[in-house]
Design an enzyme around this catalytic site. Structure first.
Site, short mmCIF file in Angstrom:
data_model
loop_
_atom_site.label_atom_id
_atom_site.label_comp_id
_atom_site.label_asym_id
_atom_site.label_seq_id
_atom_site.Cartn_x
_atom_site.Cartn_y
_atom_site.Cartn_z
N GLN A 197 0.82 -1.33 -0.10
CA GLN A 197 0.05 -0.01 0.07
C GLN A 197 1.02 1.37 0.05
OE1 GLN A 197 -3.14 -0.08 -0.55
NE2 GLN A 197 -3.85 -2.06 0.08
N SER A 198 0.50 2.18 0.99
CA SER A 198 1.52 3.47 0.74
C SER A 198 2.81 3.41 1.39
CB SER A 198 0.59 4.63 1.47
OG SER A 198 -0.57 4.79 0.67
N VAL A 199 3.27 2.39 1.81
CA VAL A 199 4.68 2.32 1.92
C VAL A 199 5.48 2.56 0.62
CG1 VAL A 199 6.52 0.51 2.60
CG2 VAL A 199 4.57 0.75 3.98
N ALA A 200 4.82 2.04 -0.44
CA ALA A 200 5.20 2.26 -1.65
C ALA A 200 5.70 4.01 -1.87
CB ALA A 200 4.41 2.04 -3.01
N LYS A 201 5.17 4.69 -1.10
CA LYS A 201 5.49 6.03 -1.34
C LYS A 201 6.76 6.44 -0.96
CE LYS A 201 0.76 7.91 -0.96
NZ LYS A 201 -0.18 6.84 -0.91
#
Length: 400
Positions: free
Chosen positions: A119-123
């Site tokens: 999820q937003s760990v990708a950011k």
């Protein structure tokens, strides 16, 4: 002891047994199906490889310790690390201390070779690549976004800098309401290829969605407001600056030189764009190597990838005065900088976070990091988030 230890099954909970054929197309990323789908994303939507490269994997020394009995308190309720696993839908959990793996657990059918949606760990992965390029002079954070993407002159991004995109302080209106059927983030689900397109007026790919963002809510730089689309704008900037698509860029600049053990992958939209804001998938141990790079001040395996000055900027140059409202419920002394959440700018502990319970917590002062991969029933759940942070802090303090 080096390399992969035996699988450490830390839970008596039976793994969820499903398959792509039994997952509703519109709800594959929602509970209860996410218990299976977060480890099988490439069986559900199109993806692109992030190659680990031809070199050896960076070794992860192992010195396992018993952490289950460590006690902590969250929202006034006593708990232990052992009970935390059971109550928080954990899929994978790994702790690094002084450069060694002191705990590594797998649940819900996950193994050391399973790739899990971050999820937003990708950011923060994409933000780290931006830091690498800034350090080499390929990317100028002070430049206007439109220097790299002139198409955005017709959007609300006109006048915003790359640094403001990195910090999510542009004034662009983007509705991040996950449960609303007509929010911008719902349109992102369609544009990214995660969900089917039902409304013909909705964008067919992510860049088309960005071009539709015409409204402003404040001047650029005035306040932090979490907007997933900012990471996608950043990714298109990186692609423009380098001439490489995001999956290849992450492979060349981060995943391969970091010494990842396994390939990772991004979900891709109909135009072949890798979803920077939440489509990254990797193994627990490779997320740990990513944390180890940060603990090493930008060095890993004797190689410098990331300028230490950029990491110092990330940890200590954040603006808590721009971090207001609901965001302080979880991080009362927090801030946001360079696509990372800052726990507090005094100690400089920071983290990557994603919905449904994804977390990489990094504390260079304590030479400590923890990776938590989960499949919560809820997008956001403040008590679970506080429990996760309390648990990792308790482990850190017990190991100190």
């Amino acid at each position: 002891m080096y390399d992969s230890p035996p699988e450490l099954q830390g839970s008596t909970q039976e793994p969820t047994v499903l398959g792509a054929a039994s997952i509703p197309r519109e709800d594959w990323d929602r509970a209860p199906w996410n218990r299976w789908s977060f480890q099988h994303v490439r069986e559900l939507v199109p993806t692109a490889q992030v190659w680990r490269g031809p070199g050896p994997a960076t070794a992860l020394p192992v010195a396992l310790q018993d952490i289950d009995g460590i006690a902590f308190e969250s929202d006034g309720q006593p708990a232990t690390i052992g009970s935390f696993f059971e109550a928080n839908y954990a899929d994978g959990f790994l702790v690094l201390h002084h450069g060694r793996v002191v705990a590594e657990r797998y649940f819900n059918g996950m193994t050391s070779h399973s790739q899990h949606l971050s999820q937003s760990v990708a950011k923060s992965v994409v933000g780290t690549v931006a830091g690498i390029l800034i350090g080499r002079g390929v990317l100028d954070p002070a430049a206007p976004v439109t220097y790299y993407l002139p198409e955005l002159e017709t959007t609300a991004y006109r006048g915003a800098t790359v640094q403001q995109v990195l910090d999510m302080t542009t004034g662009v209106v983007f509705d991040e309401t996950y449960t609303a059927l007509d929010s911008h983030i719902a349109k992102m689900d369609v544009a990214s290829g995660w969900k089917a397109r039902k409304d013909p007026s909705w964008p067919t790919h992510v860049f088309e969605l960005i071009l539709q963002l015409q409204a402003s809510q404040s001047v650029h730089g005035a306040i932090f407001n979490y907007r997933s689309v900012e990471t996608d704008v950043l990714a298109f900037v990186l692609q423009s600056a380098t001439g490489l698509l995001l999956p290849e860029l992450v492979s060349r600049e981060l995943w391969s030189p970091m010494g990842a053990e396994e390939d990772a992958y991004f979900t891709v939209d109909s135009a072949g764009y890798g979803l920077a804001d939440g489509g990254f998938n990797a193994t627990l141990r490779d997320y740990a190597r990513f944390a180890l790079l940060h603990l090493g001040g930008g060095e890993i395996g004797g190689r410098r990838l990331l300028p230490s000055s950029w990491l110092e900027d990330t940890r200590f140059a954040a603006r808590p005065d721009l971090f207001q409202g609901v965001y302080r419920d979880i991080l009362p002394r927090g801030a946001y900088r360079n696509q990372f959440w800052i726990e507090d700018v005094e100690r400089g502990a920071y983290m990557a976070r994603g919905v449904f319970g994804q977390l990489i917590y990094i504390d260079p002062v304590g030479e400590f990091a923890a990776v938590v991969l989960s499949s919560w029933p809820e997008f956001l759940h403040a008590p679970r988030t506080r429990a996760s942070l309390a648990a990792v802090r308790a482990i850190r303090d017990a190991l100190a």
